[in-house]
Design a protein around this motif. Sequence first.
Motif: not given
Lengths: 241, 83
Positions: A177-178, A180-182, A184-185, A188, B64, B67, B70-71, B74
């Motif tokens: 997730l770390r 992916f989210a980095n 993805l942000s 975006v 983390t 984030l 943030l997820l 989203m």
Amino acid sequence: MTNGILLSSVADVDFMVHGIFPYQFFGHTVWITTTHICLLIVLLVLIGFAIAARIAMKRATEVPGKFQNLVEMIVEMLDNVVKGVMGKNAAKFLNYIGTIFIFILICNISGLFGLRPPTADYGVTLPLGLLTFTIIHYNKFKHQKVKGVLKGLCSPWPIWAPINIIGDIAVPISLSLRLFANVLSGTVMMALVYGLLRAVAIVWPAALHVYFDLFSGAIQTYVFCMLTMTYITDAIGDDEA
Amino acid sequence: MEFNENFVLGCSAIGAGLALIAGIGPGVGQGIAAGHAAAAVGRNPGAKSEITSTMLLGQAVAETTGLYGLLIGMILLFVKPLV
């Protein structure tokens, strides 16, 4: 109302994964998406580089040429990073860590070349996390034996076992997730800049690219590999010290 | 009572905004890490590269929780699980 006020309805803003064409797989409709295409491009680039490096190393000379020098530099750098963290256990994991390091790095910075970074799809980062998870637990059982694993699970008291199990399961999820989210942000943010500020988005988004694609991508690659190495070293313990 | 779709969408947007309050924590944490790293470099300039890499690793891990917020935001905005 299907779209309404949401940003995703603005035609110019586009950062989603798109389906390209569907095919039937044992009765299920499965889509080939932009992630697959970008992943394929990244893999082709990497394989091409690997073949070129192989040819160059077959004709290796005492005084390295330009390309040979580059390849030697990359390998040496990765080896030093792995050896610095894993010490005497490094030899077995040099290949794996080096491979995922180069793969994630190229995936992250592929946004610079107009691709949608493959790592901005959870379907790519979760397998990476699960690979790490598998390696951690394989090494745990190999080096600490079943007894040691049970002992670790029941520390400090047996009643903590459920919490320890949840902690073990959280490792691949938080790792993936770390990353992916980095990524993805960053994706975006760049999509918003190019979509909503199209009229004034001249030249200065390059600075954002440097931050979101290069800096953030490199840092997250480093963090992913570093945490993987730390967890594996932890799992091996010091039984052979 | 039946809620219509627009109402739920509006509430999802508010929820997404609230979820991003999670950004405060990592901001404070990263600032503290950077401050201590700067102090450490001041005391021992020779160890600058090692301190920097340790700081970046710690900051990336501290990030983390932000984030995750943030997820959630989203997912609320783009996946629309509540509609």
